[in-house]
Design an enzyme around this catalytic site. Structure first.
Site, mmCIF file in Angstrom:
data_model
loop_
_atom_site.group_PDB
_atom_site.id
_atom_site.type_symbol
_atom_site.label_atom_id
_atom_site.label_comp_id
_atom_site.label_asym_id
_atom_site.label_seq_id
_atom_site.Cartn_x
_atom_site.Cartn_y
_atom_site.Cartn_z
ATOM 1 N N CYS A 1 80.653 37.185 -39.068
ATOM 2 C CA CYS A 1 81.719 37.581 -38.713
ATOM 3 C C CYS A 1 82.714 38.515 -38.400
ATOM 4 C CB CYS A 1 83.233 36.948 -39.709
ATOM 5 S SG CYS A 1 82.605 34.551 -38.773
ATOM 6 N N ARG B 1 77.344 41.428 -35.987
ATOM 7 C CA ARG B 1 77.621 40.164 -36.890
ATOM 8 C C ARG B 1 78.238 38.719 -36.324
ATOM 9 N NH1 ARG B 1 78.131 43.266 -41.392
ATOM 10 N NH2 ARG B 1 79.201 41.151 -42.633
ATOM 11 N N GLY C 1 83.633 34.127 -43.655
ATOM 12 C CA GLY C 1 82.966 33.383 -45.143
ATOM 13 C C GLY C 1 83.306 31.667 -45.200
ATOM 14 N N LYS D 1 59.699 36.718 -33.729
ATOM 15 C CA LYS D 1 60.656 37.425 -33.324
ATOM 16 C C LYS D 1 61.091 37.022 -31.514
ATOM 17 C CE LYS D 1 62.132 39.914 -35.133
ATOM 18 N NZ LYS D 1 61.755 39.854 -36.382
ATOM 19 N N HIS E 1 42.977 22.116 -36.781
ATOM 20 C CA HIS E 1 42.949 21.751 -37.986
ATOM 21 C C HIS E 1 44.908 20.352 -37.224
ATOM 22 C CE1 HIS E 1 40.463 22.090 -41.048
ATOM 23 N NE2 HIS E 1 40.872 23.712 -40.749
ATOM 24 N N LYS F 1 73.915 38.710 -37.542
ATOM 25 C CA LYS F 1 72.798 39.647 -38.118
ATOM 26 C C LYS F 1 72.723 39.622 -39.908
ATOM 27 C CE LYS F 1 69.965 43.600 -38.616
ATOM 28 N NZ LYS F 1 69.142 43.355 -38.142
HETATM 29 C C1 AGP Z 1 65.351 38.773 -38.108
HETATM 30 O O1 AGP Z 1 65.157 38.991 -37.357
HETATM 31 C C2 AGP Z 1 66.504 37.735 -38.361
HETATM 32 N N1 AGP Z 1 67.687 37.526 -37.829
HETATM 33 C C3 AGP Z 1 66.702 36.682 -39.504
HETATM 34 O O2 AGP Z 1 65.181 36.217 -39.414
HETATM 35 C C4 AGP Z 1 67.195 37.963 -40.887
HETATM 36 O O3 AGP Z 1 65.944 38.258 -41.178
HETATM 37 C C5 AGP Z 1 67.519 36.460 -42.375
HETATM 38 O O4 AGP Z 1 68.699 36.583 -41.488
HETATM 39 C C6 AGP Z 1 67.668 38.024 -43.155
HETATM 40 O O5 AGP Z 1 68.385 39.047 -43.261
HETATM 41 P P1 AGP Z 1 68.595 39.822 -44.728
HETATM 42 O O6 AGP Z 1 66.669 40.686 -44.048
HETATM 43 O O7 AGP Z 1 70.104 40.323 -43.886
HETATM 44 O O8 AGP Z 1 68.220 38.993 -45.285
#
Ligand code: AGP
Length: 614
Positions: A2, A27, A102, A491, A510, A609
């Site tokens: 958010c 975000r 939050g 990715k 495996h 993000k």
């Molecule tokens: C990465 O491409 C992701 N969007 C995600 O896994 C990210 O790395 C994860 O949420 C951790 O975020 P941070 O590095 O801000 O803690």
């Protein structure tokens, strides 16, 4: 998660708020809204499902006057993404409006209590409960909004960053935080608020990071008052943000992700600047030098992180163990925090987080701190919560990363872990001077080699289109490139929505080998190193089952090249540094497949993000 923006001052608030929302859209982007106290004194709230652009269409022709307002872009937690659940939320009287980032954990009993008092709810959100509760307290005690917010928050369990406006008092803005970040930009008799500094920097570089459980009141005279929940006055500490507008704009690139992939040579150079001294062939990492004794005391290192940062941590484990001989464990923060792990004061805990706000990683380090561990943070966002909660650490110094898929932050995290490994190895005397210097020289050469790897861009863009048919992908790597197989798969998943799995290549037989047929693309990460022959056998096993082989190999390779349907060559480097090169074609493959499938690579569905909820 958010995005929050607020403004009070002499200017028209709406354009500032909307621009801020665009900057924060990474975000969360399932719905957006804005609340303004209009010039005629009414409090207008406009909200719409979808992106900020949808909100802009929605408000066209409406009264958007006013010099005070708040705005929000949402990543849904409670209640589906629709306009009712979008923020801002009105209070019952429609005199107050609130935005929130939050989760209010005790919203259910509070909601019941408010319903018992006759409050009617229009959304399914925890946020509406909070604004109803604030208004209830305000009416009950006959107090002002500032006091009501303070009293209400004492009864709230959970995490929040909130901003509230009151129609009857258009001269002040109230903000508060616990667990979720909030930044106040200080202008001339005006204030800007943001979940981070990105919506603020084009107006002012003077900011105050609101502290845990603090409440701020800003007015049009330029007064900023901050108290904690116990009503003890706090002195605002004004800091200067070192971020330029160009850092948060796309420039000539179609997407932030592509821009950030291409920024990697410069980003890594900046990460190493002042830390890796090529003339003296030395590494000076102040986060380690300043806390030498605590670091040398460590009998074990525990790395806590999530997602891509966790993958960086896994590479960190390989290099730290190899160079320093200290055992390293890599933990998903979300697991670590809830399983009563064994942690003592002989442990060094490294928290890795681009955003510095990931809720699980913050909780993990809090737990480690309570158990006496020494804490080291590796973060990108300056002033974020994790650097403030750790004993020491290193910033990445790569500028903001805006694309939801982490690219330059990943390679900078890996680089920083490599610098840490080198520093600690030197302090402990676990590698020879010659080997240390060889590593330093080669690490210094990596940004140039990434630049060279970028020349693959055109070839990757051409061949990636072939794979839009695929519903599954397998990524294989060994040793230092096993984490790259995981990261390559992540990715692809997050931006193309193609299912992908990463495995250590020897694990194929495996189980996963059962998946191989002529439809299955298998990405093999096989730079020329000690495990090369082993990977070659794995490639032959896939070829025998007609899998489509896409390989990342070192220039001059012949054996895997011949077996590959498509190959991408990278410059030669030392084994431990190969991840910094092999990841680049994988980032580009994901990008171009996602583009060919028409995906929104910078804002993939369901993601955000900065993951500030657990
Ligand atoms: C990465 O491409 C992701 N969007 C995600 O896994 C990210 O790395 C994860 O949420 C951790 O975020 P941070 O590095 O801000 O803690």
């Amino acid at each position: 998660m958010c995005g929050i923006v607020g403004y009070i001052g002499p200017k028209d608030a709406c354009p500032i708020l909307l621009k801020g929302l665009h900057r924060l859209e990474y975000r969360g982007y399932d719905s957006a809204g804005v609340a303004l106290i209009n010039n005629n004194g009414s409090l207008s709230v406009y909200k719409s499902k979808g992106k900020v652009a949808d909100l802009e269409s929605h408000i066209a022709g409406k009264d958007i006057s006013g010099t005070i307002g708040v705005a929000h872009t949402r990543w849904a937690t409670h209640g589906e993404p629709n306009s009712q659940n979008a923020h801002p939320h009105y209070s019952q009287s429609r005199n107050l409006a609130l935005i929130h980032n939050g989760i209010i954990e005790n919203y259910k009993p509070l909601k019941q209590e408010m319903m018992n008092h006759g409050k009617v709810f229009k959304s399914e959100t925890d946020t509406e409960v909070l604004i109803q509760f604030i208004e209830y307290i305000k009416e009950l005690h006959g107090c002002n909004l500032f006091e009501a917010v303070q009293l209400a928050l004492k009864n709230v369990v959970g995490a929040y960053a909130i901003v509230v406006i009151d129609k009857d008092n258009p001269n002040r803005l109230i903000a508060a935080r616990k667990g979720s970040p909030l930044v106040i930009g200080v202008g001339n008799n005006e204030f800007y608020i943001g979940s981070d500094a990105t919506p603020i920097i084009e107006y002012t570089n003077k900011v105050v990071y609101l502290g845990e459980e603090e409440i701020a009141e800003m007015n049009r005279q330029g007064d900023l008052t901050i108290v904690n929940l116990e009503n003890v006055k706090q002195t605002p500490i004004v800091k200067t943000v070192e971020m330029n507008l160009s850092d948060i704009e796309k420039a000539d690139f179609p997407h932030y992700m592509l821009k950030e992939i291409f920024e990697q040579p410069d980003a890594l150079f900046n990460s190493m600047k002042g830390r890796l001294n090529i003339e003296q062939k030395d590494v000076l990492l102040s986060g380690i030098i300043d806390y030498k004794d605590e670091i040398l005391k460590a009998e074990r290192i525990i790395i806590c992180a999530c997602g891509t940062s966790w993958h960086a941590g896994l590479i960190g484990k390989y290099i730290i163990e190899e160079l320093t001989r200290i055992p390293v464990e890599v933990e998903y923060s979300s697991e670590f925090r809830y399983r009563n792990p064994v942690v003592t004061d002989k442990d060094l805990v490294i928290a890795i987080s681009q955003s510095g706000e990931t809720a699980d990683t913050l909780a993990a380090i809090q737990l480690a701190k309570d158990k006496g561990a020494f804490l080291y943070g590796i973060c990108n966002v300056v002033g974020s919560s994790i650097p403030r909660a750790t004993d020491t650490g290193s910033y990445l110094h790569i500028g903001p990363e805006i694309g939801v898929a982490s690219t330059k932050a990943f390679t900078a995290q890996v680089t920083t872990l490599m610098l840490m490994a080198l520093s600690i190895a030197k302090l402990r005397g676990t590698i020879t001077k010659e080997y240390f210097e060889e590593l330093v020289e080669e690490l210094y050469a990596i940004p140039e080699k990434i630049k060279k790897t970028m020349e693959l861009n055109e070839k990757i863009s051409k061949y990636s289109k072939i794979f839009t048919y695929a519903r599954n992908f397998i990524y294989l790597g060994r040793g230092y490139n096993y984490p790259i197989a995981l990261e390559g798969a992540l990715k692809l998943k997050e931006i193309s929505y193609i299912h992908a799995e990463g495995y250590p290549s020897a694990e194929m037989k495996h189980g996963p080998i059962a998946l191989i047929d002529e439809e299955m693309p298998v990405v093999v990460i096989a730079p020329a190193h000690s495990k090369y022959e082993k990977i070659l056998s794995n490639v032959q096993e896939i070829k025998a089952r007609k899998g489509k082989i896409i390989s990342v190999i070192t220039e001059g390779d012949t054996a895997i090249k011949e077996l590959s349907d498509i190959y991408f060559e990278i410059p030669a480097t030392m084994d431990c540094f190969t991840p910094l090169l092999t990841i680049v074609p994988l980032q580009l493959i994901s990008y171009y497949i996602a583009i060919a499938k028409g995906r929104d690579v910078d804002q993939p569905r369901n993601l955000a993000k900065s993951v500030t909820v657990e």
